[in-house]
Every structure is written in C-alpha cells, then in structure tokens.
Design a protein around this motif. Structure first.
Motif, PDB file in Angstrom:
ATOM      1  N   LEU A  13     -43.072  48.211  22.484  1.00  0.00           N
ATOM      2  CA  LEU A  13     -42.961  48.545  21.068  1.00  0.00           C
ATOM      3  C   LEU A  13     -44.273  49.148  20.575  1.00  0.00           C
ATOM      4  O   LEU A  13     -45.341  48.542  20.719  1.00  0.00           O
ATOM      5  N   LEU A  14     -44.184  50.335  19.966  1.00  0.00           N
ATOM      6  CA  LEU A  14     -45.383  51.069  19.560  1.00  0.00           C
ATOM      7  C   LEU A  14     -45.762  50.846  18.110  1.00  0.00           C
ATOM      8  O   LEU A  14     -46.823  51.307  17.668  1.00  0.00           O
ATOM      9  N   TYR A  15     -44.907  50.183  17.341  1.00  0.00           N
ATOM     10  CA  TYR A  15     -45.136  50.041  15.911  1.00  0.00           C
ATOM     11  C   TYR A  15     -45.473  51.410  15.308  1.00  0.00           C
ATOM     12  O   TYR A  15     -44.773  52.383  15.551  1.00  0.00           O
TER      13      TYR A  15
ATOM     14  N   LEU B 210     -32.891  38.522  27.382  1.00  0.00           N
ATOM     15  CA  LEU B 210     -33.774  39.626  27.018  1.00  0.00           C
ATOM     16  C   LEU B 210     -35.010  39.542  27.906  1.00  0.00           C
ATOM     17  O   LEU B 210     -35.295  38.486  28.479  1.00  0.00           O
ATOM     18  N   PRO B 211     -35.751  40.649  28.056  1.00  0.00           N
ATOM     19  CA  PRO B 211     -36.929  40.617  28.934  1.00  0.00           C
ATOM     20  C   PRO B 211     -38.014  39.697  28.368  1.00  0.00           C
ATOM     21  O   PRO B 211     -38.560  39.947  27.287  1.00  0.00           O
TER      22      PRO B 211
ATOM     23  N   PHE C 290     -42.600  38.205  25.045  1.00  0.00           N
ATOM     24  CA  PHE C 290     -41.474  39.136  24.937  1.00  0.00           C
ATOM     25  C   PHE C 290     -41.950  40.507  25.419  1.00  0.00           C
ATOM     26  O   PHE C 290     -42.696  41.207  24.743  1.00  0.00           O
ATOM     27  N   LEU C 291     -41.504  40.885  26.615  1.00  0.00           N
ATOM     28  CA  LEU C 291     -42.188  41.886  27.417  1.00  0.00           C
ATOM     29  C   LEU C 291     -42.024  43.324  26.942  1.00  0.00           C
ATOM     30  O   LEU C 291     -42.730  44.212  27.444  1.00  0.00           O
TER      31      LEU C 291
ATOM     32  N   ARG D  59     -36.920  43.146  21.650  1.00  0.00           N
ATOM     33  CA  ARG D  59     -36.746  43.973  22.843  1.00  0.00           C
ATOM     34  C   ARG D  59     -36.465  45.401  22.407  1.00  0.00           C
ATOM     35  O   ARG D  59     -36.204  45.653  21.223  1.00  0.00           O
ATOM     36  N   ALA D  60     -36.515  46.324  23.337  1.00  0.00           N
ATOM     37  CA  ALA D  60     -36.093  47.688  23.025  1.00  0.00           C
ATOM     38  C   ALA D  60     -34.622  47.660  22.678  1.00  0.00           C
ATOM     39  O   ALA D  60     -33.831  46.971  23.342  1.00  0.00           O
TER      40      ALA D  60
END
Length: 481
Positions: free
Chosen positions: A63-65, A419-420, A439-440, A475-476
C-alpha cells in the motif's frame, strides 16, 4: 506479460560507495521508530541495491498511501495531452448535474489546476467533511463547503482536492485510473499487478489506496528521472515532468510543523519538491525519491511516523556515497552489501509456541476487550484461541467478521488466507499470550496481548491504518471483491 528485469550493476560500477548504503541500512535498522520494509536504489539507470525485510518480499504489492497521488498526476498528464481536460477548466464544469447547487463564487472559481496543486483555497483538510456531507458524491460534498481564501492563493494538503481531480479523470475517460493508465504507463513500464482501493461511489480513490511492488515504483521514478522517456520511447507528454514537478505553490509552514524541512520546498501537481530533487510520498514512509543531480532514484516502503527522519538518513548517508565516476578497489564493500541485503529481516515478536503450563485452560478460551472498550476503529470485539494438529490459531472478530491467524512455532509464520499476513510471538509467561500480525500488503502491524486471568485482550497498532475499516481489507483489493 513478464516484465524485463531492470538493469542491475554493482554499486562501484555506477559510482556508488557501498559503505554508504551499508551505513544507511545500519541507521534504518537502529532507529527504534522506523520499521523498513524495502529499499531499492537506482543509479545511472541500474539497480545497485535492492532488499526486502522479511517477511516482506519482492513480488508483493505494498500500500502506497499518498504516493498514489503521483500516479493520479500522471493520468492527468495523459488526459491533458489528449484534450480530455484543461488545467483552466473549473472543477464544477465537469459536474453539471449539481452545478446549480454550487453558488459560492470561490467554489465556482476553483480550477482543475487548483485541485491538482492542493491550492483550492481551503485552510484545513476536508476529507471527513466532504464524505460526511455527501458520501454518495464526495466531490459535491467538497464543493458545498466554500474555500476560506481565493483558489490558487494558499496551499493546504487536502485529500478531496486530489479526489476531485481523480473523479474528473474517471468521468472524462470513462475508465478507472488503473485501466486508463494500463496501456499508457503500466504496460510500457512492465508493471504487472496494480490494485487501487475504491470508495462507495465505485471510483478509485486517486489520493490513496494504490498497491504496487517496490520494483514498479522504481520504474515509475526512473521514467520521471528520464523526463518521461522509457527505453528510447517517449511515454509522458513532452514537458509534463517539468510541469508536474516544479513548485506551483509555496508550502513553507503550511504543514503545521517546523521540523520537516522537506515539506517546505513547494508542491507541484501531486509531487513534492525536496531539499534534493523531487518526490512522491505516502504515509508511514512510502517514498519515490527522484534525484536528478545524482542521476538516481530511491524507493522505500516502511512503517514509521517519522518520515522526515527517513529522508534525513538518505541525505546523510546516500548522497555522499554517489560519486562522479566508477569506484575501484570496492569489491569487498560490494560483496558485504550483497550479503547484507540478502539477510534483511524484521525481528519477530518473542514468545513460546505453546503455553508453558495450563494449556487446557487456553484451548478454546475467548477474550474480550480489556475494560470492555473496543481497542481500535476497526471494531475488534473478540479473540478466540484453538489448538489443532498444526498448532494454535487465534481468531479475531471485528464487526461480526472472523479472521483466523495461525500462530506458528517461532519466527514469522506467513499465511495467504484469509489474507496475506505474517504472525510471530507466543506465550511470554503461563498467563500471557502476545503476538504480532504483520499485514503484508500494507505497512501495518497489529500487536495483541491476551491475559488468561482476565480473559481480556489489548490491541495496539504500530501505525494506524488510514483507509481500511475492517481487518479483512488490510490487503490489496481483489477484483470483484
């Protein structure tokens, strides 16, 4: 499509002193309030250093925010070149369905360029106000609150400004941001998976929510370093890089702090100016640093509240390591850096993999929030433990949803479902279980402590999730979910 790997080289061959990179790694690892997840350094178009702190890995999106904003900016550059929008269009002109309601002169005078440069004229962040006023159409909610100053006269970091730009782009293109960028940017750069969070309108957020790999962000930075040209082919409109990354509006003092000089250098079109070069950045240490003077790109993912400290470390250790010519006699330093990068890892939480005694009391035990207070905004209400043939599982309940976490037998235990996530920790004494869930595909770690005597738990975030309202959304985003 399998992307061609980025060219790689030894640091010395590209004029980078590996001891400076090692010093940067030392400093990142030594800082108690910086949790690094990945680092990639390119010099003269070559990857000279790349590493991921296990359990993070190269192939996972992160996640790039607000680094997402720079990709929204890029979509705007394409749309401008294609004649779909103009920077001098009024924002409201793109929403004729509610134009009659927007009567304030300043709201009506707000241009696309003002939204794109965070100079709407508002003096405070408006995201909660915009969504609170009209969750079904946050742009309307934004425009219904008149700016306190004339648009274009003052900078305020303001998510609905970027959201409005993103909404306009999705309206005029008839596509999501990621679909619009796919043939123009993502495929030509060799970027595979790109997942972007959407809100209740169905739009991709634009101001946040993009998940990409570190390699993908590095390709993006390299494209901007090369003035929009990739492998000899112009991808970005000529002149766009200079326009997007110059300071359109001064920012000094506008972030409300005096100890963050890299936020005082001016703001472009969804890019920040820095003391060195320019950058896209996102909350908790997601950086794409473009350094034209050094002919370098630096990408980080991390979890930290002290983003200025990350930049300070890069300036202190990496800039002096960039030399004007290739280095000789540096084989040992290059080899030491390779070894160090291969062994990067986050320290796991400690604890025994099973209760040292009274295991029968823990099996099937349930725990409620300590003092009856929900510990976080995701509404975590319960933790339940079960012992099975493969070890112990903790099931977290939030909002009626259940997420099972396998505790494992030491180190980080990685699971892909539901979830990952990577889990570490265990029993610190006969009456206490403490474990960390990483949370990967995000920067976030949740630490939970359960006490048997109270049948209660406490939960704390290392960094608070800003977008997700539920654990299962850390997660994505999955297509169709």
């Amino acid at each position: 499509m399998t992307a061609r790997p980025l060219p790689s080289s030894t640091p010395a061959a590209q004029g980078v002193d590996a001891t400076g990179v090692l010093a940067l790694l030392d400093a990142l690892d030594a800082a108690p309030d910086i949790e690094p997840h990945s680092l990639m350094i390119l010099r003269h178009g070559h990857v000279v250093a790349a590493g991921w702190w296990a359990p993070y890995t190269p192939e996972r999106p992160h996640l790039l925010y607000s680094l997402s904003k720079s990709f929204t900016s890029t979509a705007a550059g394409f749309a401008l070149a294609e004649g779909l929008i103009g920077l001098d269009d009024t924002v409201v002109s793109h929403f004729p369905e509610f134009e009659a309601e927007i009567t304030d002169p300043r709201s009506r005078a707000m241009l696309v360029r003002h939204a794109a440069t965070m100079s709407s004229g508002h003096l405070a962040e408006m995201v909660d106000t915009a969504y609170g006023t009209d969750p079904a159409e946050p742009v309307r909610g934004f425009l219904l609150h008149p700016p306190e100053r004339d648009p274009g006269t003052v900078f305020t970091y303001n998510q609905p400004a970027t959201y409005s730009l993103a909404a306009i782009l999705q309206k005029v293109t008839g596509q999501s941001l990621s679909d619009y960028l796919r043939p123009r940017l993502l495929d030509p750069l060799g970027i595979g998976e790109a997942a972007w969070l959407r809100d209740g309108t169905g739009r991709e957020l634009g101001f946040s929510g993009l998940h990409l790999t570190t390699d993908a962000v590095a390709r993006f930075g390299e494209l901007y370093l090369r003035d929009g040209v990739w492998e000899g082919r112009r991808l970005l409109p000529e002149g766009w890089v200079g326009e997007a990354t110059r300071a359109h509006v001064p920012t000094a003092g506008r972030m409300g702090r005096t100890d963050i000089p890299d936020w005082d250098q001016g703001y472009g079109i969804q890019f920040w100016r820095s003391r060195h070069g320019f950058r896209g950045d996102g909350a908790y240490g997601q950086f794409c640093l473009v350094l034209p003077e050094q002919d370098a790109v630096v990408v980080t993912t991390a979890a930290t509240e002290r983003m200025q400290a990350v930049l300070d470390l890069v300036w202190r250790h990496l800039l002096p390591a960039c030399r004007p010519a290739p280095l000789t006699g540096a084989d040992a330093a290059d080899a030491a850096l390779r070894e160090r990068l291969a062994g990067l890892a986050l320290p796991p939480a400690t604890g025994k993999p099973a209760p040292p005694e009274r295991a029968e009391d823990w099996a099937g035990a349930s725990f409620t929030p300590y003092g009856g207070v929900r510990p976080d905004p995701r509404g975590l209400t319960g933790v339940a433990l079960d012992e099975g043939p493969d070890g112990w599982t903790a099931t977290l309940t939030d909002g009626g949803r259940r997420t099972g976490l396998r505790l494992g037998t030491g180190g980080w235990t990685v699971s892909e479902e539901p979830l990952p996530v990577a889990v570490s920790g265990g029993w610190t004494d006969p009456g206490t279980l403490e474990f960390a869930a990483q949370f990967l595909e995000t920067p976030h770690r949740l630490v939970i402590t359960c006490t048997l005597a109270d049948r209660a738990f406490r939960a704390r975030w290392r960094t608070e999730p800003l977008n997700a309202t539920r654990l299962d959304r850390l997660r994505a985003p999955v297509s169709g979910a």
